[in-house]
Design an enzyme around this catalytic site. Sequence first.
Site, short mmCIF file in Angstrom:
data_model
loop_
_atom_site.label_atom_id
_atom_site.label_comp_id
_atom_site.label_asym_id
_atom_site.label_seq_id
_atom_site.Cartn_x
_atom_site.Cartn_y
_atom_site.Cartn_z
N VAL A 179 -1.06 53.64 21.40
CA VAL A 179 -2.31 54.40 21.30
C VAL A 179 -3.53 53.49 21.43
O VAL A 179 -4.62 53.93 21.82
CB VAL A 179 -2.34 55.17 19.96
CG1 VAL A 179 -2.50 54.23 18.78
CG2 VAL A 179 -3.42 56.24 19.95
N LYS A 180 -3.34 52.19 21.15
CA LYS A 180 -4.46 51.24 21.18
C LYS A 180 -4.92 50.90 22.60
O LYS A 180 -6.00 50.32 22.77
CB LYS A 180 -4.09 49.96 20.43
CG LYS A 180 -3.85 50.17 18.94
CD LYS A 180 -5.12 50.54 18.21
CE LYS A 180 -4.93 50.49 16.70
NZ LYS A 180 -6.19 50.67 15.98
N ASP A 181 -4.12 51.26 23.60
CA ASP A 181 -4.57 51.07 24.99
C ASP A 181 -5.91 51.77 25.21
O ASP A 181 -6.77 51.29 25.96
CB ASP A 181 -3.57 51.69 25.97
CG ASP A 181 -2.23 50.99 25.99
OD1 ASP A 181 -2.11 49.91 25.39
OD2 ASP A 181 -1.30 51.53 26.61
#
Length: 406
Positions: free
Chosen positions: A47-49
Site C-alpha cells: 500500500v505504501k507504493d
Amino acid sequence: MSPVILDNALGAVGHTPLIRLDKVAKLHGLKCNLLGKVEYLSAGGSVKDRIAKAMVEAAEKEGKLIPGKSVVIEPTSGNTGIGLAMACAIKGYSVIITLPNKMSLEKEATLRALGAEVIRTPTEAAWDAPESHIGVAKKLQREIPYAIILDQYKNVNNPLAHEYTTGPEIIEAVVSTPSTPSRPSSGKVDVVVAGAGTGGTITGISRAIKKQHNKDCTVVGVDPKGSILAFPDSMNTADQGSQYVVEGIGYDFVPDVLSRDPADVNVWLKTSDEESFAAVQVIMREEGLLVGGSSGSALSGALRWLKSEEGMRIANSEGKNVVVLLPDGIRNYMSKPWFLNIAMNKEPTPLSALITKVLQNGDDNRKDETSQDDTTLKHEMHDNSSRPNEAAMKNQGRQIVAKAFL
C-alpha cells in the site's frame, strides 16, 4: 489493472482488487460481506507504493527534487522505502533508507536490488534518539549535499494519496458491484478496518469515504500491543514499550499525518502478534492470499470488532460491506520465524497421512520384491553349481573334433 501499455512501473501503482473473503466469513458465521483490499498486487508490493509515488511527484512539482543531484532519504519500516526506491530508480534519484534492525532481511535485499543504500538502526532506540532510524536520517540529510527527507510522518501527500486513490477505488468497487439475491449488497462501504503505522492510510481512506460516500461508515483502527497510536491513550498503557514482531504498524510516537479524531477513526483495537499471525495463516489457507503480518492484524481486528455489540449488528446483516485493508504480501517475510512456523510446522492433515501410508506401502512392496529377487538368484546359483561347467564342456568338444581330423 490497466488494459493499455503503461509508460513505466509507476503506472501500475495502486488499482488493486477488492476480493471477497467468503470462506473466512463462513468460518466465523458472518452474514455480512467480508472484503479484502489486496495491496500486495501493487507494482512495488504494498500500500505504501501509493504515498511514495505521490510524495516524489509532489516534490518534483514543487521544485524540491533536482534530477541528477537530489538524494532522497527516508526513515521507514521498509515498504515506504521500497516504494521510494522503485520511484527513484525510474526517475533517476539516489536513495538512502534508514531501517530498524527488526525489519526483515527481505526488505533490505529488495531495497538494495532497487539501488538504495540501506542503513540499519537499533530497534529499541526511541524515535527521537540520534541513533534511531529518524535520527540517523536527519543527520545524513544535514551533511549530504542535495539530500532531502520526504518525511512520510508529516507529508500531507501521505493521507492525500489514500484520499485520492485507495478510498475512491474501494468506493468504486462496492458501488459498481450489483446486489443480487445470492450476493446482496447495501451498495455502500459500511465498515473499513485498517492498521495504523504512520496513520496516513486509515486517515486518507476514512476522509474519502466519509466525505464522498457514506458519512456513517464505521472506521476501525488496529494498533499492535506495545504501540501508542490507539485512542484514547488509556488503551496503550498496559503494554506500552513492549516489543512486538509484526512490522509496518504501530509506533512509539504519534505521527502528524494520523488523525486520532473520533470523527475520522471511530473505534480502536489493540492486537497481539499471536492473533495476527494466526489470521495470516487463515487468509493463506482459506483464501489463497499470500499476505504479510500486518494484514493478519487487520483481519484479526476486524473479526474481533464484528463480535462486539456494535459489530454484531453488521455481522448479522446480509449485504453490509466490511472492507479490510491488507497492506502487503509475504514476499517481505519469507525468512521470519513466524512465517516458517506457519509454512513448515503445520499440523498433519488426513492427506499427509495418506501420502505417508502410500509411500510406506511402496517401500514394503519394494522390500518384498527385493527379497523375492534374492531368493530367485540363490536358487539359480544353486542350480548352476550342480550343472557341468559350460566352458569345460566346450573345450572337451573341441578336443574331440580335433582328434576326429587326425
